[in-house]
Design an enzyme around this catalytic site. Structure first.
Site, mmCIF file in Angstrom:
data_model
loop_
_atom_site.group_PDB
_atom_site.id
_atom_site.type_symbol
_atom_site.label_atom_id
_atom_site.label_comp_id
_atom_site.label_asym_id
_atom_site.label_seq_id
_atom_site.Cartn_x
_atom_site.Cartn_y
_atom_site.Cartn_z
ATOM 1 N NE ARG A 101 -3.304 0.249 2.920
ATOM 2 C CZ ARG A 101 -4.505 0.666 2.506
ATOM 3 N NH1 ARG A 101 -5.244 -0.085 1.731
ATOM 4 N NH2 ARG A 101 -4.977 1.829 2.888
ATOM 5 C CB CYS A 112 -4.868 8.159 -3.962
ATOM 6 S SG CYS A 112 -5.405 9.768 -4.462
ATOM 7 C CG ASP A 113 -5.858 3.352 -0.166
ATOM 8 O OD1 ASP A 113 -6.914 2.953 0.335
ATOM 9 O OD2 ASP A 113 -4.929 3.857 0.489
ATOM 10 C CG LEU A 114 -1.534 5.516 -5.512
ATOM 11 C CD1 LEU A 114 -0.274 6.199 -5.977
ATOM 12 C CD2 LEU A 114 -2.635 5.689 -6.507
ATOM 13 C CG PHE A 149 -6.702 5.017 -8.984
ATOM 14 C CD1 PHE A 149 -7.042 4.778 -7.669
ATOM 15 C CD2 PHE A 149 -5.631 5.857 -9.265
ATOM 16 C CE1 PHE A 149 -6.302 5.333 -6.654
ATOM 17 C CE2 PHE A 149 -4.903 6.405 -8.254
ATOM 18 C CZ PHE A 149 -5.230 6.147 -6.948
#
Ligand SMILES: *[C@@H]1O[C@H](CO)[C@@H](O)[C@H](O)[C@H]1NC(C)=O
Ligand SMILES: *[C@@H]1O[C@H](CO)[C@@H](O)[C@H](O)[C@H]1NC(C)=O
Ligand SMILES: *[C@@H]1O[C@H](CO)[C@@H](O)[C@H](O)[C@H]1NC(C)=O
Ligand SMILES: *[C@@H]1O[C@H](CO)[C@@H](O)[C@H](O)[C@H]1NC(C)=O
Ligand SMILES: *[C@@H]1O[C@H](CO)[C@@H](O)[C@H](O)[C@H]1NC(C)=O
Ligand SMILES: *[C@@H]1O[C@H](CO)[C@@H](O)[C@H](O)[C@H]1NC(C)=O
Ligand SMILES: *[C@@H]1O[C@H](CO)[C@@H](O)[C@H](O)[C@H]1NC(C)=O
Ligand SMILES: *[C@@H]1O[C@H](CO)[C@@H](O)[C@H](O)[C@H]1NC(C)=O
Ligand SMILES: *[C@@H]1O[C@H](CO)[C@@H](O)[C@H](O)[C@H]1NC(C)=O
Ligand SMILES: *[C@@H]1O[C@H](CO)[C@@H](O)[C@H](O)[C@H]1NC(C)=O
Ligand SMILES: *[C@@H]1O[C@H](CO)[C@@H](O)[C@H](O)[C@H]1NC(C)=O
Ligand SMILES: *[C@@H]1O[C@H](CO)[C@@H](O)[C@H](O)[C@H]1NC(C)=O
Length: 803
Positions: free
Chosen positions: A507, A532-534, A574
């Site tokens: 993460r 943001c979760d990338l 996204f």
């Protein structure tokens, strides 16, 4: 008693005088003296304003020889030999009657507001030696002075004179100084001037004179000053000049000269003290023979097409105070080619050095630190300099302006910069500080992404302008910057400041780089702004998004289909999720993404700033977006929806509309209207960039800047950063091209109008670029929004202080 009176007033005064002044005066007031008296009274009479009452003493209770500004010979009868009424604020015409003061030798009416023509009668003053009419608003053509056989100095500069330059037929034999700069003269330089061999100084800067410099001028062996900067002259380097072996000042700058400099120039002109040839089309090498002109103290060669290296012999110019080589194609790639820098240490008087916008490469030699401690202005921007921050600068304690922008420097911004106590302007924007343009670099270098703004910057007590934008600086903005009393402008945009370092975790926490405006807006919020979760597979997109969000809160949704990411639907959705609220409706529904989407996002940010509500605010749901919210409330409920603090700061009073500052409200409305134009739901309705229309036209910018001026300092700084962001953003959005061109044109026009001193200052040629963003600031200095042009000039001056 014989009297020649031309007007009733003079007549009255004379009668008055004759009946009241003492007997002795009357006795001496014979013939010529009466002429003198009536001439002077005529002169006074032609004045429409005398704000300093300079002519109050010009009355019957005093003899005319004791009148202010009047000098007489000691002979009997006394004759008026000089009139000096410069700098008196006088408004009026120059009376032709002065032509009757046959004993006049010196006449100075400089720096007043005289209008109309130069009376041809002045050409009758046979004894006249010097005539100073500089800095008025005189019009018409230059009369003949051929009969003023004693005339040595003719100063007519700073007026609105038209027509051509006087030739030999209109000048007396014997004239030495002909100063005609800053008028509206046109035509060409008369070859007959070559016959006026007594000439030592010709200054005709800032006119519209064309053609070449005639070869006949080679006969002017006694020339010391030839200054024709700022005209439309063309042709090769004037060979006639090479015969003027006593020349001390040669100014050819801002013309259309072409070709190469004579290689032996320095040998032919050994007495040269100032050489300004910037702003032409000269090419070829800088002749090393210039080193023979050992008295050179100002050398301005900027904005030409010089190639090759800076001659190492430059170090022989021990008196050099200004060396301006900016905007050429000079290179330095090897130690040998950088030798000039080592030798500059010999120039112990050097105050200004500009190598900006050339092709200087590699590490700046440490010998930079051996340059004179006198150095105050150092411009190395727009080269290909790399390596760490040039350490030699630490030895230059008197720097006032330091510009290192647009290079490839890496590493961190050194702590010792804080020791430059006199520094007023620091520009280190557009570098690769700890930088990386793409993912590979991030991965390789991210451990280096630790550079922050050194806390020592809080000690830069003289600092007015700080630009560290477009780097990869991280960390927080030192609070100490807020203590800098003189700070007028700060631009830290396009950095990772206030952010956190991306780590290579599964993460991944990416703190999206934000514009300064957003940074300000969210100043009091803890934590990441857009979090943001990338997925690792998304990191490339993240990088580009980071860059673009950094470029103003706008994600770069338009994915070039040629790139490897081209069809990556998941990543783009996204991104959209990550910046929901800023995204144009057509993006959210997966429609065709165009630059109009950027316009939308831009508009959202604009609204956000002034309404001070995030587009992700809870209130924006069920179809109500910030754009819609603004749309339904503007203009009727303008003051109810804008940031209450802003309303308060602008002293806009909702209860009492009378007290409302209409101007400020108008400003707000203009700005918010732009926001509305940008956030129309249909891309086609938004402000079109294809048409080249500017997002914010000049007037709107100025209006917004006015808002800035109304704000308390702290907030002004933040808002100004926002304004700067706007300028940048619309560049990014292509709309800025037109704007930039306009600014460039404006700047070059100003250059044409600049005074000689301005032309000698180090930066005029690059003015537009540096001041481009600063121009946005001009409103802050300008009390009137209509004076955009003037205020730009002001900016220019403030950027390039006189030396
Ligand atoms: C002034 O007086 C002298 C003789 O005293 C005479 O020669 C000259 O012409 C006079 N000048 C004028 C302008 O009247
Ligand atoms: C100046 O002299 C001219 C003749 O040269 C004469 O016509 C005129 O009246 C004189 N003006 C004054 C103000 O004395
Ligand atoms: C005449 O000049 C004197 C100064 O020399 C001044 O004090 C006086 O006020 C003037 N008189 C008039 C009527 O202007
Ligand atoms: C006239 O000007 C010259 C130089 O321009 C100067 O030397 C001279 O002293 C001046 N004379 C008067 C009376 O002002
Ligand atoms: C005219 O104005 C310029 C610029 O302000 C100044 O440098 C110059 O000294 C002035 N000339 C005279 C004769 O006062
Ligand atoms: C100069 O003087 C000559 C002879 O007195 C005269 O013919 C001529 O018109 C004068 N020129 C000007 C421009 O006053
Ligand atoms: C210079 O003066 C001479 C003699 O009066 C003349 O023949 C020649 O044409 C003049 N030169 C120019 C360039 O006017
Ligand atoms: C200029 O100088 C060259 C050589 O240095 C000489 O031949 C020429 O005659 C000179 N020209 C004039 C007009 O004096
Ligand atoms: C500048 O020099 C380069 C290389 O010599 C040349 O290609 C270019 O056309 C020149 N530009 C101008 C404006 O003269
Ligand atoms: C430095 O200056 C001295 C004398 O001023 C001179 O002899 C020497 O050649 C100069 N050195 C360089 C590298 O130009
Ligand atoms: C710095 O940036 C320039 C322009 O993007 C790039 O070409 C250059 O390779 C970079 N240099 C370094 C050392 O990263
Ligand atoms: C974007 O948001 C939608 C709805 O909230 C969700 O279904 C989707 O998985 C999200 N996409 C990504 C890539 O996170």
């Amino acid at each position: 008693m014989t009297m020649k009176v031309t007007t009733a007033t003079a007549h009255f005064l004379l009668v008055f005088l004759a009946s009241t002044i003492s007997h002795s005066v009357i006795c001496s007031a014979l013939g010529n003296e009466t002429d003198q008296l009536s001439s002077l009274l005529e002169f006074k009479n032609a004045m429409s304003l005398d704000p300093e009452q300079s002519l109050i003493s010009w009355n019957s209770s005093n003899h005319l020889c004791s009148w202010e500004g009047v000098s007489c010979s000691s002979k009997n009868p006394p004759r008026v030999t000089a009139i000096d009424l410069s700098h008196q604020g006088l408004v009026g015409r120059i009376s032709p009657s002065l032509g009757n003061l046959t004993f006049l030798r010196n006449l100075s009416l400089a720096t007043n507001r005289f209008t109309g023509q130069i009376p041809a009668s002045l050409g009758r003053l046979r004894r006249l030696r010097s005539l100073y009419l500089s800095n008025n608003t005189l019009q018409g053509t230059i009369p003949s002075f051929a009969n003023c056989s004693e005339l040595r100095a003719l100063f007519l500069d700073g007026n609105e004179l038209a027509g051509g330059l006087p030739g030999a037929g209109d000048l007396p034999v014997g004239i030495e100084a002909l100063v005609l700069s800053s008028n509206r003269l046109a035509g060409t330089i008369p070859p007959s001037l070559g016959n006026v061999t007594t000439l030592r100084k010709i200054a005709c800067m800032n006119n519209g004179v064309g053609g070449g410099i005639p070869g006949e001028l080679a006969a002017l062996r006694g020339m010391e000053v030839l200054a024709v900067d700022g005209n439309r002259l063309s042709g090769g380097f004037p060979v006639a000049v090479m015969n003027m072996s006593g020349l001390a000042v040669l100014g050819l700058s801002t013309n259309g000269f072409t070709g190469e400099l004579p290689s032996g120039i320095g040998g032919f002109l050994p007495k040269l003290r100032q050489l300004t040839i910037g702003g032409n089309f000269f090419q070829g090498n800088i002749p090393s023979s210039l080193a023979n002109a050992s008295n050179l103290f100002k050398l301005g060669m900027s904005d030409n097409n010089f190639t090759g290296v800076v001659p190492a012999s430059i170090g022989k110019l021990a008196k050099l105070t200004l060396l301006n080589l900016e905007m050429n194609q000079l290179h330095a790639r090897s130690k040998q080619e950088w030798e000039f820098m080592d030798n500059l240490a010999n120039c112990t008087e050097l105050q200004v050095l500009s190598l900006e916008k050339n092709q200087m490469e590699g590490q700046v030699p440490s010998s930079l630190g051996n340059i004179s401690v006198q150095l105050q202005y150092l411009y190395l921007g727009l080269n290909r300099l790399s390596g760490s921050f040039p350490s030699g600068i630490a030895n230059l304690p008197n720097l006032i302006i330091l510009a290192l922008d647009d290079n490839w420097f890496t590493g961190s911004v050194p702590q010792w910069l804080g020791g430059l106590k006199t520094l007023q302007s620091l520009t280190v924007s557009y570098n690769n500080f700890t930088g990386c343009e793409n993912l590979q670099h991030i991965e390789l270098d991210h451990n280096n992404l630790s550079g922050g703004i050194p806390p020592s910057f809080g000690k830069l007590i003289s600092l007015k302008f700080l630009n560290l934008s477009h780097n990869k600086l991280t960390g927080s903005i030192p609070m100490l910057l807020g203590d800098l009393q003189l700070l007028e402008q700060i631009d830290l945009s396009f950095n990772h400041l206030r952010g956190e370092v991306p780590t290579k975790a599964q993460r991944l926490n990416i703190v999206v780089d934000v514009s300064d405006a957003l940074a300000y807006l969210h100043h009091n919020h803890q934590g990441p702004i857009i979090h943001c979760d990338l997925k690792p597979s998304n990191i490339l997109l993240d990088d580009s998004m980071t860059a673009h969000v950094g470029d103003f809160g706008l994600a770069r949704f338009k994915i070039d289909s040629k790139t490897s990411l081209g069809n990556s639907v998941s990543t783009s959705s996204f991104a959209i999720n990550g910046t929901i609220g800023y995204v144009a409706p057509e993006c959210a529904i997966g429609g065709q993404v165009s630059t109009a989407a950027d316009v939308y996002s831009f508009g959202v940010v604009l609204l956000e700033i002034f309404i001070r509500k995030r587009p992700t605010d809870d209130m924006f749901k069920d179809g109500l977006s910030i754009a819609k919210y603004a749309d339904i409330n503007i203009p009727d409920r303008l003051l109810q929806i804008v940031d209450p603090q802003l309303v308060q700061e602008l002293s806009l009073n909702q209860e009492d509309p009378v007290a409302t500052d209409e101007n400020a409200a108008h400003c707000l409305l203009s700005v918010l209207n732009i926001g509305l134009c940008c956030t129309k739901s249909s891309p086609n309705e938004r402000i079109s960039m294809q048409e080249g229309s500017m997002l914010l036209d000049m007037e709107q910018r100025v209006l917004m800047e006015e808002i800035v001026t109304l704000l308390p300092v702290e907030r002004a700084v933040a808002t100004t950063r926002f304004v700067l962001g706007l300028l940048r953003t619309d560049m990014i959005l292509h709309t800025g091209v037109a704007c930039r061109d306009a600014l460039e044109m404006r700047a070059s026009k100003q250059l044409k109008e600049a005074t000689h001193e301005d032309l000698l200052t180090p930066t005029p040629a690059t003015l537009w670029r540096r001041s481009m963003t600063w121009t946005a600031w001009s409103g802050c200095w300008s009390s009137s929004s209509s004076q955009f042009t003037n205020s730009s000039v002001y900016v220019h001056r403030s950027v390039s202080p006189q030396i």
